[in-house]
Design a protein around this motif. Structure first.
Motif, PDB file in Angstrom:
ATOM      1  N   LEU A 165      42.597  27.018 -19.647  1.00  0.00           N
ATOM      2  CA  LEU A 165      43.352  27.891 -20.545  1.00  0.00           C
ATOM      3  C   LEU A 165      44.667  27.262 -20.987  1.00  0.00           C
ATOM      4  N   ALA A 166      45.305  26.529 -20.075  1.00  0.00           N
ATOM      5  CA  ALA A 166      46.591  25.912 -20.409  1.00  0.00           C
ATOM      6  C   ALA A 166      46.442  24.810 -21.460  1.00  0.00           C
ATOM      7  N   LYS A 167      45.252  24.225 -21.525  1.00  0.00           N
ATOM      8  CA  LYS A 167      44.987  23.222 -22.557  1.00  0.00           C
ATOM      9  C   LYS A 167      44.659  23.858 -23.904  1.00  0.00           C
ATOM     10  N   GLU A 168      44.169  25.103 -23.847  1.00  0.00           N
ATOM     11  CA  GLU A 168      43.745  25.787 -25.067  1.00  0.00           C
ATOM     12  C   GLU A 168      44.847  26.633 -25.695  1.00  0.00           C
ATOM     13  N   ARG A 169      45.829  27.064 -24.880  1.00  0.00           N
ATOM     14  CA  ARG A 169      46.821  28.030 -25.343  1.00  0.00           C
ATOM     15  C   ARG A 169      48.249  27.514 -25.178  1.00  0.00           C
ATOM     16  N   ASP A 170      49.142  28.110 -25.936  1.00  0.00           N
ATOM     17  CA  ASP A 170      50.566  27.782 -25.818  1.00  0.00           C
ATOM     18  C   ASP A 170      51.253  28.629 -24.755  1.00  0.00           C
ATOM     19  N   GLU A 171      50.589  29.739 -24.400  1.00  0.00           N
ATOM     20  CA  GLU A 171      51.240  30.685 -23.494  1.00  0.00           C
ATOM     21  C   GLU A 171      50.196  31.373 -22.612  1.00  0.00           C
ATOM     22  N   LEU A 172      50.524  31.531 -21.319  1.00  0.00           N
ATOM     23  CA  LEU A 172      49.669  32.268 -20.389  1.00  0.00           C
ATOM     24  C   LEU A 172      50.484  33.378 -19.743  1.00  0.00           C
ATOM     25  N   ARG A 173      49.862  34.527 -19.549  1.00  0.00           N
ATOM     26  CA  ARG A 173      50.501  35.650 -18.868  1.00  0.00           C
ATOM     27  C   ARG A 173      49.755  35.873 -17.560  1.00  0.00           C
ATOM     28  N   VAL A 174      50.472  35.720 -16.445  1.00  0.00           N
ATOM     29  CA  VAL A 174      49.814  35.679 -15.137  1.00  0.00           C
ATOM     30  C   VAL A 174      50.518  36.629 -14.165  1.00  0.00           C
ATOM     31  N   VAL A 175      49.720  37.307 -13.350  1.00  0.00           N
ATOM     32  CA  VAL A 175      50.227  38.290 -12.390  1.00  0.00           C
ATOM     33  C   VAL A 175      51.225  37.654 -11.422  1.00  0.00           C
ATOM     34  N   ALA A 176      52.375  38.323 -11.254  1.00  0.00           N
ATOM     35  CA  ALA A 176      53.458  37.768 -10.441  1.00  0.00           C
ATOM     36  C   ALA A 176      53.840  38.646  -9.256  1.00  0.00           C
ATOM     37  N   ASP A 177      53.059  39.690  -8.970  1.00  0.00           N
ATOM     38  CA  ASP A 177      53.422  40.574  -7.859  1.00  0.00           C
ATOM     39  C   ASP A 177      52.370  40.613  -6.753  1.00  0.00           C
ATOM     40  N   GLN A 178      51.414  39.667  -6.783  1.00  0.00           N
ATOM     41  CA  GLN A 178      50.465  39.504  -5.683  1.00  0.00           C
ATOM     42  C   GLN A 178      50.797  38.199  -4.956  1.00  0.00           C
ATOM     43  N   HIS A 179      50.931  38.287  -3.628  1.00  0.00           N
ATOM     44  CA  HIS A 179      51.405  37.149  -2.836  1.00  0.00           C
ATOM     45  C   HIS A 179      50.307  36.642  -1.913  1.00  0.00           C
ATOM     46  N   GLY A 180      50.147  35.313  -1.874  1.00  0.00           N
ATOM     47  CA  GLY A 180      49.141  34.715  -1.014  1.00  0.00           C
ATOM     48  C   GLY A 180      49.392  33.230  -0.835  1.00  0.00           C
ATOM     49  N   ALA A 181      48.406  32.528  -0.277  1.00  0.00           N
ATOM     50  CA  ALA A 181      48.526  31.095  -0.023  1.00  0.00           C
ATOM     51  C   ALA A 181      47.315  30.362  -0.600  1.00  0.00           C
ATOM     52  N   PRO A 182      47.471  29.685  -1.730  1.00  0.00           N
ATOM     53  CA  PRO A 182      46.354  28.909  -2.291  1.00  0.00           C
ATOM     54  C   PRO A 182      45.916  27.831  -1.300  1.00  0.00           C
ATOM     55  N   THR A 183      44.610  27.702  -1.091  1.00  0.00           N
ATOM     56  CA  THR A 183      44.093  26.774  -0.079  1.00  0.00           C
ATOM     57  C   THR A 183      43.008  25.898  -0.693  1.00  0.00           C
ATOM     58  N   TRP A 184      43.221  24.590  -0.625  1.00  0.00           N
ATOM     59  CA  TRP A 184      42.287  23.614  -1.190  1.00  0.00           C
ATOM     60  C   TRP A 184      41.004  23.618  -0.379  1.00  0.00           C
ATOM     61  N   SER A 185      39.875  23.608  -1.058  1.00  0.00           N
ATOM     62  CA  SER A 185      38.572  23.614  -0.373  1.00  0.00           C
ATOM     63  C   SER A 185      38.424  22.419   0.565  1.00  0.00           C
ATOM     64  N   ARG A 186      39.018  21.286   0.215  1.00  0.00           N
ATOM     65  CA  ARG A 186      38.927  20.110   1.090  1.00  0.00           C
ATOM     66  C   ARG A 186      39.730  20.315   2.365  1.00  0.00           C
ATOM     67  N   THR A 187      40.843  21.026   2.281  1.00  0.00           N
ATOM     68  CA  THR A 187      41.602  21.357   3.488  1.00  0.00           C
ATOM     69  C   THR A 187      40.736  22.171   4.439  1.00  0.00           C
ATOM     70  N   VAL A 188      40.044  23.177   3.905  1.00  0.00           N
ATOM     71  CA  VAL A 188      39.175  24.017   4.724  1.00  0.00           C
ATOM     72  C   VAL A 188      38.117  23.164   5.412  1.00  0.00           C
ATOM     73  N   ALA A 189      37.492  22.253   4.670  1.00  0.00           N
ATOM     74  CA  ALA A 189      36.421  21.424   5.220  1.00  0.00           C
ATOM     75  C   ALA A 189      36.939  20.443   6.260  1.00  0.00           C
ATOM     76  N   ASP A 190      38.051  19.780   5.972  1.00  0.00           N
ATOM     77  CA  ASP A 190      38.567  18.769   6.893  1.00  0.00           C
ATOM     78  C   ASP A 190      39.076  19.396   8.188  1.00  0.00           C
ATOM     79  N   VAL A 191      39.726  20.539   8.088  1.00  0.00           N
ATOM     80  CA  VAL A 191      40.192  21.226   9.294  1.00  0.00           C
ATOM     81  C   VAL A 191      38.990  21.687  10.121  1.00  0.00           C
ATOM     82  N   THR A 192      37.974  22.213   9.453  1.00  0.00           N
ATOM     83  CA  THR A 192      36.753  22.610  10.163  1.00  0.00           C
ATOM     84  C   THR A 192      36.177  21.439  10.939  1.00  0.00           C
TER      85      THR A 192
END
Length: 285
Positions: A165-192
């Protein structure tokens, strides 16, 4: 050791197929071989492979669609893991399963620990919680890893959607009141893989001492808006990212407002987890 890996074409499953190579003989199957919506097929594959360890990252993850497909969602996320646990018990095998931060209601703003009260606010979270409970009830050697906001460079996920979307548009509107921790799939696999290498060395006694639920998510916390800003900056794009509220972006499934989890239990016992920004940087490199 023979390891049966489900969902091998998915985000986490694909990475696990690489990370688990040092653990033993990995039999990696995708939905074409083992469709979790077909419980008889699940049983047949496990009985055919006869693994000492089942690793199950496969899941129904379409959070909004789940609200209109409860039977399918529960079959894949709750009933199939229950069947895996039953078959593991019959074989004397262990089971590794992945769950979600969405088992919490998101009311408390402090990071959730494993023993905190659960209370999912959507059907997806409820189905994943039912899967956890079925595995625990089976009384088998098991690890349940709750992770959060999983992304990677393949499949369908927030990172790839925002990049497109960022390549297609000049502007993005994204939710800013939900809090979490983005986790890379490779992190999950390597830690496992790191944890399972310790389990392999420790034998049956290790499983007796360490079976249970662990939070496995990147360190730190952010919002979807800040996560998107970081993605755009890492990609060197010039799209403007504007904050909006959850009320401005209604969805079929309610999301927890605060789903940050503490991974101290896992890090104290086994290994370190990276900060979400550091992992994102490595992923996009």
């Amino acid at each position: 050791m023979k390891v049966l890996l489900t969902g091998s074409s998915g985000q986490v499953g694909y990475e696990l197929a690489r990370s688990l190579q040092g653990i033993g003989e990995v039999v990696a199957v995708d939905r074409g071989v083992m469709d979790l919506s077909n419980l008889d097929q699940v049983r047949d594959v496990i009985r055919s492979v006869k693994p000492q360890l089942i690793v199950n990252p496969a899941a129904y993850t379409a959070v909004d669609e789940a609200e209109s497909k409860p039977e399918l969602c529960y079959r894949i996320n709750a009933e199939a893991p229950a069947v895996m646990a039953e078959e593991a018990k019959a074989l004397g095998a262990a089971l590794v399963h992945y769950s979600t931060d969405y088992v919490f209601d998101g009311v408390a703003s402090s990071p959730r620990v494993e023993d905190d009260t659960v209370g999912p606010v959507n059907l997806y979270g409820a189905s994943k919680l039912a899967g956890e409970q079925a595995i625990e009830a089976a009384g088998i050697p098991h690890l349940i890893f709750r992770t959060s906001w999983v992304y990677g460079m393949r499949g369908k996920n927030f990172l790839l959607t925002m990049l497109r979307l960022a390549k297609e548009r000049d502007e993005l509107r994204v939710v800013a009141d939900q809090h979490g921790a983005p986790t890379w799939s490779r992190t999950v696999a390597d830690v496992t893989a790191q944890v399972l290498s310790q389990a392999h060395a420790g034998g049956r006694e290790w499983w007796v001492q360490n079976s249970g639920i662990y939070h496995l998510s990147a360190q730190g916390q952010t919002t979807w808006h800040e996560f998107t800003q970081a993605i755009v900056e890492e990609a060197g794009l010039h799209c403007k990212v504007l904050p909006i509220s959850s009320a401005d972006y209604p969805t079929a499934a309610q999301r927890p407002m605060h789903s940050v989890m503490s991974s101290e239990k896992l890090m104290t016992r086994f290994c370190h987890l990276p900060d979400w920004k550091d992992a994102l940087h490595l992923c996009m490199r």
